[in-house]
Design a protein around this motif. Structure first.
Motif, PDB file in Angstrom:
ATOM      1  N   ASP A  18      44.880  45.549  68.925  1.00  0.00           N
ATOM      2  CA  ASP A  18      43.771  44.880  68.600  1.00  0.00           C
ATOM      3  C   ASP A  18      42.966  46.167  68.517  1.00  0.00           C
ATOM      4  O   ASP A  18      42.587  46.015  67.109  1.00  0.00           O
ATOM      5  CB  ASP A  18      44.151  43.689  69.168  1.00  0.00           C
ATOM      6  CG  ASP A  18      44.021  42.128  69.157  1.00  0.00           C
ATOM      7  OD1 ASP A  18      44.951  41.970  68.155  1.00  0.00           O
ATOM      8  OD2 ASP A  18      44.242  41.555  70.459  1.00  0.00           O
ATOM      9  N   GLN A  19      43.079  46.485  69.695  1.00  0.00           N
ATOM     10  CA  GLN A  19      41.702  47.381  68.926  1.00  0.00           C
ATOM     11  C   GLN A  19      42.188  48.590  68.271  1.00  0.00           C
ATOM     12  O   GLN A  19      41.772  49.103  67.595  1.00  0.00           O
ATOM     13  CB  GLN A  19      41.777  48.601  70.439  1.00  0.00           C
ATOM     14  CG  GLN A  19      41.152  47.281  71.368  1.00  0.00           C
ATOM     15  CD  GLN A  19      40.939  48.564  73.051  1.00  0.00           C
ATOM     16  OE1 GLN A  19      42.248  49.574  73.005  1.00  0.00           O
ATOM     17  NE2 GLN A  19      40.566  47.977  73.880  1.00  0.00           N
ATOM     18  N   PHE A  20      43.971  49.341  67.596  1.00  0.00           N
ATOM     19  CA  PHE A  20      44.009  50.372  67.536  1.00  0.00           C
ATOM     20  C   PHE A  20      43.963  49.104  65.473  1.00  0.00           C
ATOM     21  O   PHE A  20      43.348  50.221  64.746  1.00  0.00           O
ATOM     22  CB  PHE A  20      46.130  49.910  67.279  1.00  0.00           C
ATOM     23  CG  PHE A  20      46.387  51.309  66.626  1.00  0.00           C
ATOM     24  CD1 PHE A  20      46.411  52.760  65.454  1.00  0.00           C
ATOM     25  CD2 PHE A  20      46.688  50.031  65.129  1.00  0.00           C
ATOM     26  CE1 PHE A  20      46.977  52.667  64.997  1.00  0.00           C
ATOM     27  CE2 PHE A  20      47.355  51.049  64.157  1.00  0.00           C
ATOM     28  CZ  PHE A  20      47.533  52.372  63.515  1.00  0.00           C
ATOM     29  N   ALA A  21      44.408  48.021  65.703  1.00  0.00           N
ATOM     30  CA  ALA A  21      44.011  47.098  63.965  1.00  0.00           C
ATOM     31  C   ALA A  21      42.876  46.999  63.852  1.00  0.00           C
ATOM     32  O   ALA A  21      42.489  47.409  62.584  1.00  0.00           O
ATOM     33  CB  ALA A  21      44.715  45.842  64.387  1.00  0.00           C
ATOM     34  N   GLU A  22      41.228  47.383  64.669  1.00  0.00           N
ATOM     35  CA  GLU A  22      40.424  47.158  64.347  1.00  0.00           C
ATOM     36  C   GLU A  22      39.562  49.002  63.781  1.00  0.00           C
ATOM     37  O   GLU A  22      39.730  48.907  62.782  1.00  0.00           O
ATOM     38  CB  GLU A  22      39.542  47.393  65.753  1.00  0.00           C
ATOM     39  CG  GLU A  22      37.975  47.196  65.002  1.00  0.00           C
ATOM     40  CD  GLU A  22      37.474  45.867  64.384  1.00  0.00           C
ATOM     41  OE1 GLU A  22      36.413  46.453  63.989  1.00  0.00           O
ATOM     42  OE2 GLU A  22      38.670  45.066  64.490  1.00  0.00           O
ATOM     43  N   TYR A  23      40.258  49.934  64.149  1.00  0.00           N
ATOM     44  CA  TYR A  23      39.735  51.325  64.286  1.00  0.00           C
ATOM     45  C   TYR A  23      40.333  51.644  63.079  1.00  0.00           C
ATOM     46  O   TYR A  23      40.059  52.021  62.190  1.00  0.00           O
ATOM     47  CB  TYR A  23      40.598  52.145  65.126  1.00  0.00           C
ATOM     48  CG  TYR A  23      40.119  52.387  66.643  1.00  0.00           C
ATOM     49  CD1 TYR A  23      38.498  51.908  67.112  1.00  0.00           C
ATOM     50  CD2 TYR A  23      40.566  52.245  67.455  1.00  0.00           C
ATOM     51  CE1 TYR A  23      37.567  51.894  67.651  1.00  0.00           C
ATOM     52  CE2 TYR A  23      40.134  52.288  68.564  1.00  0.00           C
ATOM     53  CZ  TYR A  23      38.502  52.457  68.966  1.00  0.00           C
ATOM     54  OH  TYR A  23      38.025  51.831  70.386  1.00  0.00           O
ATOM     55  N   ALA A  24      41.916  51.081  62.729  1.00  0.00           N
ATOM     56  CA  ALA A  24      42.682  51.523  61.510  1.00  0.00           C
ATOM     57  C   ALA A  24      41.661  50.269  60.494  1.00  0.00           C
ATOM     58  O   ALA A  24      42.144  51.242  59.153  1.00  0.00           O
ATOM     59  CB  ALA A  24      44.221  50.745  61.678  1.00  0.00           C
ATOM     60  N   SER A  25      40.992  48.888  60.361  1.00  0.00           N
ATOM     61  CA  SER A  25      40.871  48.542  59.665  1.00  0.00           C
ATOM     62  C   SER A  25      39.299  49.430  58.909  1.00  0.00           C
ATOM     63  O   SER A  25      39.074  49.096  57.981  1.00  0.00           O
ATOM     64  CB  SER A  25      40.107  47.543  60.460  1.00  0.00           C
ATOM     65  OG  SER A  25      39.402  46.323  58.863  1.00  0.00           O
ATOM     66  N   ASN A  26      38.823  49.673  60.522  1.00  0.00           N
ATOM     67  CA  ASN A  26      37.636  50.932  60.082  1.00  0.00           C
ATOM     68  C   ASN A  26      38.048  51.653  59.392  1.00  0.00           C
ATOM     69  O   ASN A  26      37.432  52.494  57.979  1.00  0.00           O
ATOM     70  CB  ASN A  26      36.662  50.693  60.741  1.00  0.00           C
ATOM     71  CG  ASN A  26      36.334  49.753  61.682  1.00  0.00           C
ATOM     72  OD1 ASN A  26      35.953  49.413  61.374  1.00  0.00           O
ATOM     73  ND2 ASN A  26      35.653  50.060  63.081  1.00  0.00           N
ATOM     74  N   PHE A  27      39.117  53.152  59.736  1.00  0.00           N
ATOM     75  CA  PHE A  27      38.945  54.009  58.538  1.00  0.00           C
ATOM     76  C   PHE A  27      39.844  53.790  56.959  1.00  0.00           C
ATOM     77  O   PHE A  27      39.583  53.486  56.473  1.00  0.00           O
ATOM     78  CB  PHE A  27      40.929  54.062  59.321  1.00  0.00           C
ATOM     79  CG  PHE A  27      41.433  55.544  58.608  1.00  0.00           C
ATOM     80  CD1 PHE A  27      40.838  56.767  58.258  1.00  0.00           C
ATOM     81  CD2 PHE A  27      42.487  55.607  57.606  1.00  0.00           C
ATOM     82  CE1 PHE A  27      40.896  57.676  57.351  1.00  0.00           C
ATOM     83  CE2 PHE A  27      43.051  56.730  57.536  1.00  0.00           C
ATOM     84  CZ  PHE A  27      42.154  57.403  57.336  1.00  0.00           C
TER      85      PHE A  27
END
Length: 122
Positions: A18-27
């Motif tokens: 979920d943290q990775f998905a949040e960072y990736a979504s921002n990117f």
């Protein structure tokens, strides 16, 4: 492996995915990622126009497919988390309305009380 809703996994803290998905979504919503996709599509078009070897054409197409699949997974994760957050807010609003009108036992009051957490039953 668990197939639970992402917001129900791991307790109150977010998991690594979920943290990775949040960072990736921002990117992926950044201009840098748009430029990367533009370059990838440009490479795909240029490879076809230049009649490059089949291996390079396949590399271009498979790269675009891989990016598309990763974006689909990230999009679905973000959608589920946003949907759950909205539902929690709606339940909180409904609960506050019920508390404010606790003396009123009309049909609308009962319907609102029954609607809280209805999404968990479907």
């Amino acid at each position: 492996m668990t197939f639970k809703n992402p917001v129900h996994r791991g307790g109150p803290r977010r998991g690594r995915f979920d943290q990775f998905a949040e960072y990736a979504s921002n990117f992926t919503s950044s201009p840098v990622f748009f430029l990367f996709c533009l370059l990838l599509v440009g490479f795909f078009v240029a490879a076809h126009v230049a009649h490059l070897r089949l291996e390079l054409l396949l590399l271009a197409g498979e790269s675009m497919t891989a990016v598309t699949l990763l974006l689909l997974a990230l999009l679905k994760n973000a959608e589920v988390r946003a949907e759950h957050a909205i539902q929690r807010k709606l339940d909180a609003i409904a609960g506050a309305l019920l508390e404010a009108h606790a003396d009123d036992r009309s049909q609308a009051f009962e319907d609102l009380r029954n609607a809280i957490r209805m999404e968990e039953e479907t």
